[in-house]
Design an enzyme around this catalytic site. Structure first.
Site, PDB file in Angstrom:
ATOM      1  N   GLU A 336      83.059  12.950  18.298  1.00 36.69           N
ATOM      2  CA  GLU A 336      83.571  12.050  19.334  1.00 36.69           C
ATOM      3  C   GLU A 336      83.678  10.679  18.692  1.00 36.69           C
ATOM      4  O   GLU A 336      82.670  10.033  18.419  1.00 36.69           O
ATOM      5  CB  GLU A 336      82.622  12.047  20.542  1.00 36.69           C
ATOM      6  CG  GLU A 336      83.240  11.429  21.776  1.00 36.69           C
ATOM      7  CD  GLU A 336      83.012   9.940  21.872  1.00 36.69           C
ATOM      8  OE1 GLU A 336      83.950   9.180  21.519  1.00 36.69           O
ATOM      9  OE2 GLU A 336      81.923   9.523  22.275  1.00 36.69           O
ATOM     10  N   CYS A 370      82.884   3.947  25.002  1.00 34.89           N
ATOM     11  CA  CYS A 370      83.896   4.767  24.325  1.00 34.89           C
ATOM     12  C   CYS A 370      85.012   5.203  25.270  1.00 34.89           C
ATOM     13  O   CYS A 370      86.126   5.466  24.826  1.00 34.89           O
ATOM     14  CB  CYS A 370      83.246   5.978  23.662  1.00 34.89           C
ATOM     15  SG  CYS A 370      82.419   7.093  24.807  1.00 34.89           S
TER      16      CYS A 370
END
Length: 633
Positions: A336, A370
């Protein structure tokens, strides 16, 4: 309805007749009464046993002194995690030799928290081996036992949420509200999902069989991998540590967590709570190991043959290095790597209605999120109005530290905290300046914030950049900062092109007055997750059942939901005979080695294929005839 009435009330009627010595109470009625109440008693005992086995076990774990807002420590003027090189007196006396150390400090106030010895290759290898040894027994635990661990952790987290939030604030400079939303609520949701649905995702599954193999039973079992690892970022130290840990141990694994050097102080305390929980419940706490090292030592973890899966959360640059290192032993990796999440605002959207969502999506955790909104793609007719709305609201944001030294019992009310460090401030200022050179409009922010009451040097001004060019540098790189970018579009196809026009593809949002149109636009976005008229709900408190991850340079693989939990296991297919004494596989003579006739064997297989898969009953009947002839020859 009659049957239900009989089951519920017949035992009571029988008991009444029996007590009154009524001749209508037959021996059958008495036996029915005995059986019913015996079953009820067994159910009560089983229910109490289940509650005893699954109930949360309370435990205590002392809070660190630095979580107190009135705690004081030495102020490091130019704080840096490697500042021990310039400040040797910050090191404890027992530290010495050639080892490297990590200096932990509060980025909002520059208060020294601790100096921790960095792990080296040998210490990392030792921790991996301890985890491997402990996992041998842990993988034998039942889902019921693992649920009890999750329930105990959930109870502790709820009861100690303020302390946990303060610890996160002290180590990152974030606000209590940001900690409550991003750390506490999200982690509670993850624990609840594992408790309620984790076993369902990992229990043995029966798969479908076709006609030819109808006498077989196919199953998939999900076995623990062994020792897995997670290398996580610093922006949510509690959640980023607990989330991979609880998923890994629920799947029966041990885990080695590499924490970011920026938040090792809080991470060790958060993981210490898990250790305490495991010890109180009688399990070996070695199934959870914490590693903190400098990048040049990290390959001891990523290249270890004992590590069977790696979850990485961080930058694209480091993620590529992790993936390359993992190829040495073909270790599977989930990456990720952040994103440049767009929010497409469709024409005629009520801007005031959604302004608060956008403010939270952009400025939560000072933009260090994020799945934060990095680009607002707005129709040209509404661009200026949105720019004015955001500029007005941003001008009222208060920056500071909720844990700045204050009078007894007082917590500072601030909207945004500090960033984790000021390492990127020059680059951010240059990006904003270059955007202005390219025609962007900036009336507020764009520079470092020199705070008047906090000693920390990690505050950046909340910034609004209007008329941003979609291909400009600032619109292409991940900012991870409190900066709102507004990009114009003239038609929806152009908006979709702009949204898809970066190397990233993590999350996105679509806002508009008509949900059907929003969904159509969402389907055209090349990313892993989309929220409709909302921000980030594919991960926050209500949606832990969903897989989390992205495409393109945002990485690959998924964590969260059944997909993420199963990624931490080895799926194994097992095929057995459904009726072993009645039907088992045998090789027809026409196919048995040595084959007597290639023509007959071909006709047999050809006929079998026609019988099972041909289109139409006539073709299948012809296949049956061919199969029969080939068998008789």
């Amino acid at each position: 309805m009659h049957s239900l009435f009989y089951v519920l009330f017949h035992p009571l009627r029988t008991l009444n007749l029996w007590l009154e010595d009524d001749p209508n109470a037959s021996i059958v009625d008495v036996l029915y009464l005995f059986t019913t109440f015996s079953a009820f008693g067994i159910w009560l005992v089983f229910d109490r046993y289940q509650k005893a086995v699954n109930s949360a076990v309370p435990f205590r774990y002392a809070a660190p002194e630095a979580a107190d807002p009135n705690w004081h420590s030495r102020v490091i003027p130019n704080a840096n995690i490697r500042s021990h090189l310039q400040e040797p007196d910050l090191l404890p006396l027992q530290f010495g030799g050639e080892r490297e150390y990590i200096t932990c400090f509060d980025p909002a106030n520059n208060l020294h928290l601790n100096s921790i010895m960095a792990d080296e290759a040998l210490s990392i290898e030792a921790k991996i081996k301890r985890a491997k040894n402990a996992q041998v027994k842990w993988c034998e635990t039942s889902f019921s036992e693992r649920r009890r661990v999750m329930r105990s952790l959930l109870r502790w987290l709820v009861e100690n949420q303020e302390v946990c939030a303060r610890v996160a604030c002290r180590d990152t400079g974030k606000t209590l509200v940001d900690a409550a939303l991003g750390e506490i609520l999200t982690t509670c949701s993850k624990l609840e999902w594992l408790i309620n649905h984790g076993e369902r995702a990992l229990r043995t599954e029966t798969r479908y069989s076709n006609l030819m193999m109808s006498y077989k039973k196919s199953q998939v079992i999900y076995e623990p991998k062994g020792v897995v690892s997670a290398i996580v970022s610093w922006n949510y130290p509690l959640h980023n540590a607990w989330s991979p840990i609880i998923a890994s141990i629920f799947a029966g694994n041990a885990i080695v967590l590499k924490a970011s050097e920026h938040v090792i102080w809080s991470t060790e305390w958060f993981v210490g709570a898990i250790h305490k929980c495991l010890e109180v419940l009688g399990y070996d706490a070695d199934i959870v190991q914490t590693v903190c090292c400098w990048p040049d030592q990290a390959e001891a973890l990523t290249r270890s043959p004992l590590i069977k899966h790696i979850t990485f959360i961080g930058s694209e640059e480091v993620g590529r290095k992790v993936a390359i290192a993992a190829t040495e032993h073909l270790t599977p990796v989930t990456l990720e790597l952040g994103g440049k999440d767009p929010a497409i605002i469709l024409p005629d959207t009520d801007l005031q209605k959604w302004a608060s969502i956008w403010m939270r999506g952009i400025f939560q955790n000072s933009g260090q999120n994020c799945i934060g909104i990095e680009r607002l793609i707005v129709h040209s007719a509404q661009h200026d109005e949105l720019y004015d709305i955001l500029t007005d609201r941003v001008a009222k944001l208060r920056f500071g530290s909720v844990l700045a030294p204050t009078r007894e019992g007082y917590i500072n009310t601030v909207d945004c905290g500090s960033m984790i460090s000021n390492d990127r401030f020059n680059a951010l200022e240059q990006l904003v300046f270059q955007a202005q050179e390219d025609g962007a409009k900036v009336d507020i922010g764009g520079k470092e914030l020199l705070h008047t009451s906090c000693e920390g040097k990690s505050f950046f001004q909340a910034t609004v950049v209007g008329d941003t060019q979609p291909n400009s540098r600032i619109a292409q790189v991940e900012l991870f900062a409190p900066i709102a970018l507004l990009i114009r579009y003239d038609d929806i196809d152009e908006a979709i092109t702009i949204a898809n026009g970066t190397r990233y593809g993590l999350g996105a949002s679509v806002f508009g007055p008509h949900q059907d149109l929003c969904i159509e636009v969402a389907r055209e976005l090349r990313c892993g997750m989309v929220s409709i008229n909302d921000f980030g709900v594919f991960y926050v408190s209500l949606s832990q059942d969903l897989p989390f991850g992205g495409t393109k340079a945002s990485g690959y693989g998924r964590f969260g939901g059944p997909e993420g939990l199963r990624a931490l296991t080895n799926p194994k297919a097992i095929v057995t005979d459904r009726w072993p004494s009645f039907a088992q596989t045998s090789i027809p003579k026409v196919l048995d080695y040595p084959i007597r006739s290639l023509v007959r064997s071909w006709d047999f297989v050809h006929g079998l294929t026609m019988l099972l898969y041909a289109d139409g009953y006539r073709a299948r009947f012809n296949g049956l005839l061919q199969l029969s002839k080939a068998s008789r020859r």
